[in-house]
Design a protein around this motif. Structure first.
Motif, PDB file in Angstrom:
ATOM      1  N   LEU A 198       1.138   3.898   5.221  1.00  0.00           N
ATOM      2  CA  LEU A 198       2.486   3.360   5.071  1.00  0.00           C
ATOM      3  C   LEU A 198       3.494   4.492   5.190  1.00  0.00           C
ATOM      4  CD1 LEU A 198       2.257   0.897   2.035  1.00  0.00           C
ATOM      5  CD2 LEU A 198       2.088   0.388   4.467  1.00  0.00           C
ATOM      6  N   THR A 199       4.635   4.186   5.758  1.00  0.00           N
ATOM      7  CA  THR A 199       5.770   5.097   5.726  1.00  0.00           C
ATOM      8  C   THR A 199       6.527   4.841   4.420  1.00  0.00           C
ATOM      9  OG1 THR A 199       7.241   3.521   6.789  1.00  0.00           O
ATOM     10  CG2 THR A 199       5.986   5.006   8.254  1.00  0.00           C
ATOM     11  N   ASP A 200       7.508   5.678   4.141  1.00  0.00           N
ATOM     12  CA  ASP A 200       8.347   5.430   2.966  1.00  0.00           C
ATOM     13  C   ASP A 200       9.030   4.070   3.084  1.00  0.00           C
ATOM     14  OD1 ASP A 200       7.628   7.881   1.925  1.00  0.00           O
ATOM     15  OD2 ASP A 200       9.471   8.898   2.552  1.00  0.00           O
ATOM     16  N   GLU A 201       9.505   3.741   4.283  1.00  0.00           N
ATOM     17  CA  GLU A 201      10.140   2.443   4.510  1.00  0.00           C
ATOM     18  C   GLU A 201       9.130   1.312   4.331  1.00  0.00           C
ATOM     19  OE1 GLU A 201      13.055  -0.354   5.090  1.00  0.00           O
ATOM     20  OE2 GLU A 201      13.269   1.787   4.711  1.00  0.00           O
ATOM     21  N   GLY A 202       7.898   1.529   4.754  1.00  0.00           N
ATOM     22  CA  GLY A 202       6.841   0.541   4.562  1.00  0.00           C
ATOM     23  C   GLY A 202       6.567   0.295   3.086  1.00  0.00           C
ATOM     24  N   GLU A 203       6.554   1.377   2.295  1.00  0.00           N
ATOM     25  CA  GLU A 203       6.355   1.232   0.854  1.00  0.00           C
ATOM     26  C   GLU A 203       7.495   0.439   0.224  1.00  0.00           C
ATOM     27  OE1 GLU A 203       5.798   5.129  -0.807  1.00  0.00           O
ATOM     28  OE2 GLU A 203       3.896   5.423   0.243  1.00  0.00           O
ATOM     29  N   ARG A 204       8.740   0.740   0.626  1.00  0.00           N
ATOM     30  CA  ARG A 204       9.899   0.004   0.094  1.00  0.00           C
ATOM     31  C   ARG A 204       9.843  -1.471   0.481  1.00  0.00           C
ATOM     32  NH1 ARG A 204      12.394   4.806   1.137  1.00  0.00           N
ATOM     33  NH2 ARG A 204      13.004   4.243   3.248  1.00  0.00           N
ATOM     34  N   THR A 205       9.528  -1.723   1.744  1.00  0.00           N
ATOM     35  CA  THR A 205       9.457  -3.101   2.231  1.00  0.00           C
ATOM     36  C   THR A 205       8.385  -3.879   1.486  1.00  0.00           C
ATOM     37  OG1 THR A 205      10.279  -2.469   4.408  1.00  0.00           O
ATOM     38  CG2 THR A 205       9.019  -4.525   4.280  1.00  0.00           C
ATOM     39  N   LEU A 206       7.225  -3.271   1.306  1.00  0.00           N
ATOM     40  CA  LEU A 206       6.139  -3.925   0.578  1.00  0.00           C
ATOM     41  C   LEU A 206       6.540  -4.185  -0.867  1.00  0.00           C
ATOM     42  CD1 LEU A 206       3.267  -4.996   0.352  1.00  0.00           C
ATOM     43  CD2 LEU A 206       2.510  -2.640  -0.071  1.00  0.00           C
ATOM     44  N   ARG A 207       7.111  -3.199  -1.510  1.00  0.00           N
ATOM     45  CA  ARG A 207       7.530  -3.353  -2.909  1.00  0.00           C
ATOM     46  C   ARG A 207       8.537  -4.502  -3.044  1.00  0.00           C
ATOM     47  NH1 ARG A 207       8.618   1.646  -3.705  1.00  0.00           N
ATOM     48  NH2 ARG A 207      10.800   1.513  -3.111  1.00  0.00           N
ATOM     49  N   ASP A 208       9.509  -4.566  -2.134  1.00  0.00           N
ATOM     50  CA  ASP A 208      10.510  -5.628  -2.171  1.00  0.00           C
ATOM     51  C   ASP A 208       9.878  -7.004  -1.939  1.00  0.00           C
ATOM     52  OD1 ASP A 208      12.434  -3.694  -2.585  1.00  0.00           O
ATOM     53  OD2 ASP A 208      13.193  -3.743  -0.524  1.00  0.00           O
ATOM     54  N   ALA A 209       8.991  -7.102  -0.973  1.00  0.00           N
ATOM     55  CA  ALA A 209       8.372  -8.386  -0.623  1.00  0.00           C
ATOM     56  C   ALA A 209       7.331  -8.816  -1.655  1.00  0.00           C
ATOM     57  CB  ALA A 209       7.739  -8.315   0.761  1.00  0.00           C
ATOM     58  N   HIS A 210       6.696  -7.858  -2.302  1.00  0.00           N
ATOM     59  CA  HIS A 210       5.607  -8.178  -3.226  1.00  0.00           C
ATOM     60  C   HIS A 210       6.055  -9.126  -4.343  1.00  0.00           C
ATOM     61  CE1 HIS A 210       1.889  -7.717  -5.451  1.00  0.00           C
ATOM     62  NE2 HIS A 210       2.613  -7.480  -6.524  1.00  0.00           N
ATOM     63  N   GLY A 211       7.168  -8.824  -4.964  1.00  0.00           N
ATOM     64  CA  GLY A 211       7.648  -9.684  -6.052  1.00  0.00           C
ATOM     65  C   GLY A 211       7.946 -11.091  -5.570  1.00  0.00           C
ATOM     66  N   ARG A 212       8.578 -11.189  -4.404  1.00  0.00           N
ATOM     67  CA  ARG A 212       8.885 -12.517  -3.856  1.00  0.00           C
ATOM     68  C   ARG A 212       7.601 -13.264  -3.495  1.00  0.00           C
ATOM     69  NH1 ARG A 212      12.746  -9.180  -1.417  1.00  0.00           N
ATOM     70  NH2 ARG A 212      11.615  -9.213   0.560  1.00  0.00           N
ATOM     71  N   ALA A 213       6.606 -12.554  -2.957  1.00  0.00           N
ATOM     72  CA  ALA A 213       5.330 -13.198  -2.608  1.00  0.00           C
ATOM     73  C   ALA A 213       4.616 -13.689  -3.867  1.00  0.00           C
ATOM     74  CB  ALA A 213       4.445 -12.235  -1.822  1.00  0.00           C
ATOM     75  N   CYS A 214       4.669 -12.912  -4.934  1.00  0.00           N
ATOM     76  CA  CYS A 214       4.055 -13.342  -6.201  1.00  0.00           C
ATOM     77  C   CYS A 214       4.757 -14.577  -6.746  1.00  0.00           C
ATOM     78  CB  CYS A 214       4.091 -12.211  -7.224  1.00  0.00           C
ATOM     79  SG  CYS A 214       2.919 -10.887  -6.870  1.00  0.00           S
ATOM     80  N   ARG A 215       6.086 -14.571  -6.688  1.00  0.00           N
ATOM     81  CA  ARG A 215       6.830 -15.746  -7.160  1.00  0.00           C
ATOM     82  C   ARG A 215       6.502 -16.974  -6.307  1.00  0.00           C
ATOM     83  NH1 ARG A 215      10.405 -11.647  -8.023  1.00  0.00           N
ATOM     84  NH2 ARG A 215      11.617 -11.971  -6.127  1.00  0.00           N
ATOM     85  N   LEU A 216       6.325 -16.782  -5.008  1.00  0.00           N
ATOM     86  CA  LEU A 216       5.936 -17.904  -4.152  1.00  0.00           C
ATOM     87  C   LEU A 216       4.566 -18.429  -4.563  1.00  0.00           C
ATOM     88  CD1 LEU A 216       6.184 -19.834  -1.781  1.00  0.00           C
ATOM     89  CD2 LEU A 216       5.375 -17.984  -0.280  1.00  0.00           C
ATOM     90  N   GLY A 217       3.628 -17.544  -4.802  1.00  0.00           N
ATOM     91  CA  GLY A 217       2.307 -17.970  -5.251  1.00  0.00           C
ATOM     92  C   GLY A 217       2.385 -18.781  -6.530  1.00  0.00           C
ATOM     93  N   GLU A 218       3.229 -18.342  -7.444  1.00  0.00           N
ATOM     94  CA  GLU A 218       3.429 -19.091  -8.689  1.00  0.00           C
ATOM     95  C   GLU A 218       4.002 -20.472  -8.401  1.00  0.00           C
ATOM     96  OE1 GLU A 218       2.694 -18.461 -11.970  1.00  0.00           O
ATOM     97  OE2 GLU A 218       1.526 -16.815 -11.134  1.00  0.00           O
ATOM     98  N   ARG A 219       4.990 -20.544  -7.529  1.00  0.00           N
ATOM     99  CA  ARG A 219       5.598 -21.840  -7.187  1.00  0.00           C
ATOM    100  C   ARG A 219       4.582 -22.784  -6.552  1.00  0.00           C
ATOM    101  NH1 ARG A 219      10.547 -21.259  -3.445  1.00  0.00           N
ATOM    102  NH2 ARG A 219      10.468 -23.525  -3.551  1.00  0.00           N
TER     103      ARG A 219
END
Length: 159
Positions: free
Chosen positions: A107-128
């Motif tokens: 991962l690049t630094d931007e890749g890490e940021r993108t993953l971190r940002d998307a991870h929370g939303r993906a977890c919330r989607l899984g919960e929904r």
């Protein structure tokens, strides 16, 4: 003479041959998942791209082929996904010094940021998605989905 336009106004009846077909229901789930992913998680980062970023984050420096297996992508699709992520500056593919045919993923630094940002939303989607079920039912649903995926992958590998 019956009014033939009336049939266009009513919702079509889905044939029982489809509603009782596992593949039809899986396709419906997949289509709905893709639609909600775009709205709830990220309009440009696809679920397979998210899976690749997640796998690379968990095991940086693994080769592209083993990552494909880890995220359930065939090798040609994995190559395309990795190339797209690299073009977006989210992933770096480095040639393995011991084997020039192997591409190692980081991962690049931007890749890490993108993953971190998307991870929370993906977890919330899984919960929904599993919200209607209690904890025991959620475990059962996930076990059944995994079992179904394992079985169908086995069947897909049969010649």
């Amino acid at each position: 003479m019956a009014d033939e336009t009336a049939s266009f106004d009513a919702a079509p009846t889905i044939p029982q041959a489809l509603t009782t077909a596992p593949g039809y229901q899986v396709r419906r789930l997949h289509q709905a998942y893709l639609a909600i992913w775009v709205r709830a998680v990220d309009p440009t980062l696809t679920a397979p791209q998210f899976a690749v970023l997640t796998a690379v984050d968990a095991a940086p420096g693994r080769d592209q082929r083993s990552m494909a297996s880890a995220v359930a992508l065939d090798t040609s699709t994995m190559a395309d996904v990795a190339r797209r992520l690299e073009n977006r500056g989210l992933l770096v593919r480095r040639t393995d010094a011991a084997d020039g045919r192997r591409k190692l993923l980081y991962l690049t630094d931007e890749g890490e940021r993108t993953l971190r940002d998307a991870h929370g939303r993906a977890c919330r989607l899984g919960e929904r998605l599993l919200e209607p079920y209690d904890a025991t039912q959620r475990a059962d649903v996930m076990r059944l989905l995994a079992s179904l995926a394992d079985r169908w992958e086995d069947l897909a590998g049969d010649d």
